[in-house]
Design a protein around this motif. Structure first.
Motif, PDB file in Angstrom:
ATOM      1  N   TRP A   1      -1.612 -92.368 -93.030  1.00  0.00           N
ATOM      2  CA  TRP A   1      -2.035 -90.992 -92.779  1.00  0.00           C
ATOM      3  C   TRP A   1      -0.959 -90.264 -91.983  1.00  0.00           C
ATOM      4  O   TRP A   1      -0.199 -90.881 -91.237  1.00  0.00           O
ATOM      5  CB  TRP A   1      -3.327 -90.940 -91.945  1.00  0.00           C
TER       6      TRP A   1
ATOM      7  N   ARG B   1     -10.135 -87.431 -87.693  1.00  0.00           N
ATOM      8  CA  ARG B   1     -10.771 -88.627 -88.254  1.00  0.00           C
ATOM      9  C   ARG B   1     -11.451 -89.439 -87.151  1.00  0.00           C
ATOM     10  O   ARG B   1     -12.553 -89.972 -87.343  1.00  0.00           O
ATOM     11  CB  ARG B   1      -9.729 -89.484 -88.970  1.00  0.00           C
TER      12      ARG B   1
ATOM     13  N   TRP C   1     -12.322 -96.641 -93.295  1.00  0.00           N
ATOM     14  CA  TRP C   1     -10.891 -96.329 -93.244  1.00  0.00           C
ATOM     15  C   TRP C   1     -10.065 -97.356 -94.020  1.00  0.00           C
ATOM     16  O   TRP C   1      -8.900 -97.097 -94.321  1.00  0.00           O
ATOM     17  CB  TRP C   1     -10.408 -96.305 -91.789  1.00  0.00           C
TER      18      TRP C   1
ATOM     19  N   SER D   1      -3.499 -86.177 -88.577  1.00  0.00           N
ATOM     20  CA  SER D   1      -4.861 -86.295 -89.103  1.00  0.00           C
ATOM     21  C   SER D   1      -5.733 -87.213 -88.251  1.00  0.00           C
ATOM     22  O   SER D   1      -6.955 -87.259 -88.421  1.00  0.00           O
ATOM     23  CB  SER D   1      -4.833 -86.807 -90.541  1.00  0.00           C
TER      24      SER D   1
END
Length: 583
Positions: A561, A569, A546, A565
């Motif tokens: 982000w 993830r 990440w 999302s």
């Protein structure tokens, strides 16, 4: 005989004594006419004053912006095309239709003025205009916020004042339109010439793009706002149907519990939202120094206790308020930016992060919601075994404005009533911390953890703190106190983790939204910090790709982000296998 005598001496009988028929009282119009004859100069001055006030009221309403930051004198020296068109219509209509149009136009202009005022409030606090379809129920929340922050008397006064203002706007605007339409036909020829001249000037200004201090002289402000509101209504109706279909599609909707977050088995998971913890707290020059120092100190203290963290940014679905939209967006993986979307999701089977842990069968689930002071039906959607609201945490201390209890106490109560209990399964907890909720006065202070008791220790701290009324309208002081509140919340949470966290504790904490524009700035982003903290290095290794920043403070250029999302993830990073559902 006595009855006849009584009748003859009654006031009514005395009024008829004398020659001729009884005299009736003069009408109001006749009395006003007599006053005008007796005081012609005063009557003329009053008439002109009323006419000017009516014109100023209508022109002011036509040019009123819908943002507080746009309230400048230059906005009110423009030429509104709506006034020109209204005058033209009034000049060609017969008396009765003209009167009807004036009444309808006055009511409509009053309504539009009310909408502009609502837009001002919503833009200032929530960073968006008022939605005439969805936002009426938020007015009750606003009154509750005022009551909790500044007292019930102020809340009642504000509600009464708002009601009186609405009635005055509707009635005065209608009377003003009727009066102005009547004035136009007193001298049709002059009024027609004036209207033509005004139209010519407006067209010329529009064609040449003439401006005053950067603002176009030719205005079509009210017509534009009306069109925007109409478009918003249409979009809201369409969005409701479209989003219902989107909410039925879920990448992990059919994933068996055994295939959800297998890499977190055995971990005590804690998802914590810090109220109004936004990017401004970390990067605004007027706020960040104190908060950044707290983050650095907390990162070092956690490292000494064996915990490490990685941090990034999420762009929140809400701004300035409506925290539940940020919570639900994070946990569901759907972009929930209005109340209708929220209701749609709460009535669906869409998988939330909390429900994912529950679905595995390997975690007990609990919610700690000190801000909840009434029924919370969302518990069923989030699949939480138990929810502790403001009245179930044993707090006997004072409220701190809107916040029912200090974060330090709420975390200690969670430890005492939930986290410390022996259980057969690990725990998945959702905790909402509220001490950083506006108006940021008074703010709690840290006290020794072993002296928290029932919270009574906070009474002198609350009494010595700032008053909400002294902070709420002062931008500079609001910034200062907001920063202090964020430092307090972060300190409470990280000290709790140092004190009670174990090798199997995993903490995910983030902000739900930025603070209001008065604090974060007119053009502030909607980004909020998010951190994952754990002792087990494998937990953070799973999110190495990440590229988040080490520690509790995300770097300025750390990945950003959309908040929606995060769920997918997170589930993917910790080994979940997608099995989509398509409605």
């Amino acid at each position: 005989m006595s009855e006849t005598l009584a009748e003859s001496t009654s006031p009514e009988a005395e009024a008829t004594v004398g020659d001729g028929p009884p005299r009736s009282r003069p009408s109001l119009r006749a009395r006003l006419g007599r006053l005008r004859e007796q005081h012609p100069v005063a009557a003329r001055n009053i008439r002109w004053t009323v006419n000017v006030l009516a014109a100023l009221l209508v022109l002011g309403a036509l040019l009123l912006p819908n943002k507080v930051t746009h309230l400048h004198a230059r906005e009110f020296v423009r030429i509104p095309v709506e006034a020109i068109l209204g005058a033209a219509v009034a000049l060609v209509l017969p008396r009765r239709p003209r009167l009807a149009v004036a009444v309808v136009s006055g009511v409509a202009l009053g309504v539009m003025t009310i909408m502009n005022l609502l837009d001002m409030g919503f833009n200032d606090y929530l960073g968006r205009p008022f939605n005439p379809i969805l936002d009426w129920e938020l007015l009750n929340d606003a009154q509750s916020y005022i009551s909790d922050s500044m007292g019930s008397a102020v809340a009642v006064g504000a509600a009464v004042g708002a009601g009186v203002l609405v009635l005055l706007l509707l009635s005065l605007m209608t009377l003003a339109m009727v009066r102005l339409s009547g004035l136009l036909i007193l001298d049709r020829r002059t009024a027609t010439r004036g209207t033509l001249v005004a139209a010519t000037v407006w067209v010329t200004c529009s064609a040449l793009g003439l401006q005053v201090f950067g603002t176009p002289l030719a205005s079509e402000h009210t017509a534009s706002l009306t069109a925007i509101q109409a478009k918003q209504v249409v979009q809201t109706v369409r969005d409701e149907a479209a989003f219902e279909k989107v909410a039925k599609v879920d990448a992990f909707g059919n994933t068996p519990g055994s295939q959800l977050v297998p890499d977190l088995r055995g971990k005590d998971m804690i998802f914590t939202f810090i109220e109004s913890y936004g990017r401004s707290a970390v990067e605004d020059k007027g706020i960040a120094p104190g908060v950044d120092k707290t983050l650095a100190t907390s990162t070092a203290a956690l490292a000494k206790a064996g915990f490490h963290a990685k941090s990034g940014w999420l762009t929140s679905a809400t701004y300035g308020g409506s925290s539940w939209l940020g919570h639900s967006t994070t946990l569901t993986g759907l972009w929930i930016d209005n109340q209708q979307r929220y209701r749609t999701v709460m009535a669906s089977n869409h998988l939330s992060l909390t429900r994912a842990f529950k679905k595995t069968g390997d975690w007990d689930t609990v919610g700690v919601m000190p801000g909840v002071q009434k029924g919370w039906p969302e518990q069923q959607y989030y699949d939480l075994d138990k929810v502790y609201n403001a009245f179930q945490l044993g707090y006997q201390g004072p409220k701190f404005s809107w916040s029912t209890m200090p974060d330090q106490y709420a975390l200690e109560a969670y430890q005492r009533q939930v986290h410390s209990k022996k259980r057969d399964k690990p725990l998945m907890s959702e905790i909402i911390l509220t001490s950083s909720h506006q108006p940021w006065a008074p703010i709690p202070k840290m006290v020794p953890w072993d002296k928290l008791g029932d919270g009574s220790i906070f009474k002198p701290i609350q009494k010595a703190g700032n008053k909400a009324s002294d902070i709420i309208a002062d931008s500079t002081r609001s910034k200062q106190e907001y920063g202090k509140s964020i430092s307090y919340s972060v300190t409470s949470l990280t000290q709790w983790l140092e004190r009670y966290g174990s090798a199997d504790t995993v903490l995910v904490f983030l902000g739900d939204h930025q603070p209001i524009a008065r604090v974060s700035g007119e053009n502030a982003s909607r980004d909020v910090p998010i951190s994952i903290v754990a002792k087990d290095p494998k937990v953070l290794d799973k999110i190495a790709s990440w590229n988040w920043t080490d520690g509790l403070k995300p770097a300025h250029n750390a990945p950003v982000w959309k908040m929606s999302s995060f769920r997918d993830r997170f589930l993917t990073a910790y080994g979940s296998t997608p099995h989509p559902s398509k409605g």
